[in-house]
Design a protein around this motif. Sequence first.
Motif, PDB file in Angstrom:
ATOM      1  N   ILE A 197       0.947  -1.364   0.045  1.00  0.00           N
ATOM      2  CA  ILE A 197      -0.488   0.147   0.323  1.00  0.00           C
ATOM      3  C   ILE A 197       0.776   1.499   0.113  1.00  0.00           C
ATOM      4  O   ILE A 197       0.137   2.234  -0.506  1.00  0.00           O
ATOM      5  N   VAL A 198       1.823   1.002   0.397  1.00  0.00           N
ATOM      6  CA  VAL A 198       2.729   2.511   1.027  1.00  0.00           C
ATOM      7  C   VAL A 198       3.503   2.747  -1.268  1.00  0.00           C
ATOM      8  O   VAL A 198       3.490   3.396  -1.206  1.00  0.00           O
ATOM      9  N   SER A 199       3.869   1.284  -1.686  1.00  0.00           N
ATOM     10  CA  SER A 199       3.852   1.678  -2.579  1.00  0.00           C
ATOM     11  C   SER A 199       2.638   2.314  -3.399  1.00  0.00           C
ATOM     12  O   SER A 199       3.045   3.555  -4.624  1.00  0.00           O
ATOM     13  N   LYS A 200       1.337   1.982  -3.682  1.00  0.00           N
ATOM     14  CA  LYS A 200       0.123   2.854  -4.190  1.00  0.00           C
ATOM     15  C   LYS A 200       1.099   4.242  -4.362  1.00  0.00           C
ATOM     16  O   LYS A 200      -0.010   5.340  -4.542  1.00  0.00           O
ATOM     17  N   GLY A 255      -1.337   2.553  11.464  1.00  0.00           N
ATOM     18  CA  GLY A 255      -0.944   3.409  11.201  1.00  0.00           C
ATOM     19  C   GLY A 255       0.556   3.710  11.891  1.00  0.00           C
ATOM     20  O   GLY A 255       0.945   5.091  10.016  1.00  0.00           O
ATOM     21  N   GLY A 256       1.145   3.325  12.501  1.00  0.00           N
ATOM     22  CA  GLY A 256       2.398   4.107  12.669  1.00  0.00           C
ATOM     23  C   GLY A 256       3.393   3.064  11.458  1.00  0.00           C
ATOM     24  O   GLY A 256       4.134   3.279  10.960  1.00  0.00           O
ATOM     25  N   GLN A 279       6.803   2.707   7.062  1.00  0.00           N
ATOM     26  CA  GLN A 279       7.724   2.692   5.783  1.00  0.00           C
ATOM     27  C   GLN A 279       7.596   3.446   4.959  1.00  0.00           C
ATOM     28  O   GLN A 279       8.250   2.873   4.069  1.00  0.00           O
ATOM     29  N   MET A 280       6.545   3.970   4.925  1.00  0.00           N
ATOM     30  CA  MET A 280       6.599   5.399   4.238  1.00  0.00           C
ATOM     31  C   MET A 280       8.144   6.240   4.427  1.00  0.00           C
ATOM     32  O   MET A 280       8.574   6.339   2.986  1.00  0.00           O
ATOM     33  N   ARG A 281       8.228   6.617   5.023  1.00  0.00           N
ATOM     34  CA  ARG A 281       9.885   7.717   5.504  1.00  0.00           C
ATOM     35  C   ARG A 281      10.898   6.298   4.757  1.00  0.00           C
ATOM     36  O   ARG A 281      11.835   6.675   4.360  1.00  0.00           O
ATOM     37  N   SER A 312       3.722   6.776  18.539  1.00  0.00           N
ATOM     38  CA  SER A 312       4.774   7.738  18.009  1.00  0.00           C
ATOM     39  C   SER A 312       6.049   6.561  18.196  1.00  0.00           C
ATOM     40  O   SER A 312       7.087   6.609  17.621  1.00  0.00           O
ATOM     41  N   GLN A 313       5.902   5.148  19.100  1.00  0.00           N
ATOM     42  CA  GLN A 313       6.314   5.134  19.103  1.00  0.00           C
ATOM     43  C   GLN A 313       6.822   3.539  18.316  1.00  0.00           C
ATOM     44  O   GLN A 313       7.398   2.724  17.803  1.00  0.00           O
ATOM     45  N   ILE A 314       6.102   3.127  17.636  1.00  0.00           N
ATOM     46  CA  ILE A 314       5.641   2.583  16.450  1.00  0.00           C
ATOM     47  C   ILE A 314       5.927   3.268  15.238  1.00  0.00           C
ATOM     48  O   ILE A 314       6.767   2.393  14.632  1.00  0.00           O
ATOM     49  N   GLY A 315       6.085   4.545  14.934  1.00  0.00           N
ATOM     50  CA  GLY A 315       6.161   5.054  13.949  1.00  0.00           C
ATOM     51  C   GLY A 315       7.148   5.615  14.051  1.00  0.00           C
ATOM     52  O   GLY A 315       7.885   6.481  12.510  1.00  0.00           O
ATOM     53  N   GLY A 316       7.737   6.037  15.251  1.00  0.00           N
ATOM     54  CA  GLY A 316       9.308   6.150  14.913  1.00  0.00           C
ATOM     55  C   GLY A 316       9.088   8.253  14.829  1.00  0.00           C
ATOM     56  O   GLY A 316       8.127   8.362  14.902  1.00  0.00           O
ATOM     57  N   PRO A 317      10.045   8.775  14.359  1.00  0.00           N
ATOM     58  CA  PRO A 317      10.271  10.023  14.123  1.00  0.00           C
ATOM     59  C   PRO A 317       9.568  10.594  13.100  1.00  0.00           C
ATOM     60  O   PRO A 317       8.622  12.081  13.480  1.00  0.00           O
TER      61      PRO A 317
END
Length: 373
Positions: free
Chosen positions: A207-210, A228-229, A234-236, A256-261
């Motif tokens: 989905i990130v590629s799409k 969501g995180g 994975q987008m970043r 934020s712990q899952i998604g990171g900075p």
Amino acid sequence: MTKHWLSGVALLAALAFSGAASAQIKMGVAGPITGPNAAFGAQLVNGTQQAVDDINKAGGILGQQITLEQGDDVSDPKQGVSVANKFVGDGVKFVVGHFNSGVTIPASDVYQENGVLFITPSATNPKVTDRMLWDAFRTCGRDDQQGLLWAEYARDHLKGKKIAVVHDKTTYGKGLADAALDDMHKFGIKEVLYEGVNTGEKDYSAIVSKIKESGADYLMWGGLHTEGGLIIRQMRDQGMKTVMISGDGITDNEFSQIGGPGVEGTLMSFGPDPRNNASAKDVVAEFKAKNFDPEAYTLYSYAAVQIIKQAAEATKSLDPKKIAEYMHSGKTFHTVIGDIAYDKKGDRTSVDYVWYTWEKAPDGKITYVQNKS
């Protein structure tokens, strides 16, 4: 004879005492106590338990103490129904929960058939209350209210920007995304991508590629903080700067712990932060003394118990149906999240959704901060 008479008196006294001791109000709190959404379950449990403790210390409700039973639905609809049936079997008459809309709706059928009043702090899908059940209430708002806010933001602030819409296929996530899309279309705004993903996965590269191929500047995410995180992270990882717009499903610092900075700059809709209410000051202090931050739905759960207490005392009754009738009458309840009144559906008569931005706090942690305007 004397001995038998004394035994009779003792027996009567014991029966009287046991009758008084058993005069308790059985309440349940239900949500994902374990599993990927356990952070939200902790909010519901801690908020409800603290309210019960505070009310019991002050004498209970109509002179009776509240006993609280926990039900772990693991965010699963079938398990939610099992929890609801167990509550009924245990004599529970009031429930705070469930967390997920997709769990609340099937569980609500059990409650309305068995005389149980429930207040959900977090289930925002319109179907929770649109079915006009006698016993259904919530302290939160609705997806159509929140979706309109997203659409208005797109109309007023994102002109010329490409917007992708992705949801987690759940009653909540898809419901919120579709509500936003419906209003966007009314405003003449067309999305560049609309997709659903499965919950519980770890790899969202497809989905990130799409999203990347669509050229989206913004991603409207209808879902919870775990997925969501991961999507943001994975987008970043793919070098994308796409900004996420999401809602109350990511209102936990675990996001934020899952998604990171990369979660910095994420826009989030939620009600005004109840931790800032003057009426919540003492309760917030109690939580912080226990090293628990009463974020998001914690105080929404606390408020649910306050409402049940106030309605019971106003009606001088512990009959759930009499209490529900009073709650539907439009009377105002004073709670830690502000004054609340209900319409005939069980929805709040006034709800304000506002915007937050995830940003780095002075201590270095990334959290959500309510926008000033």
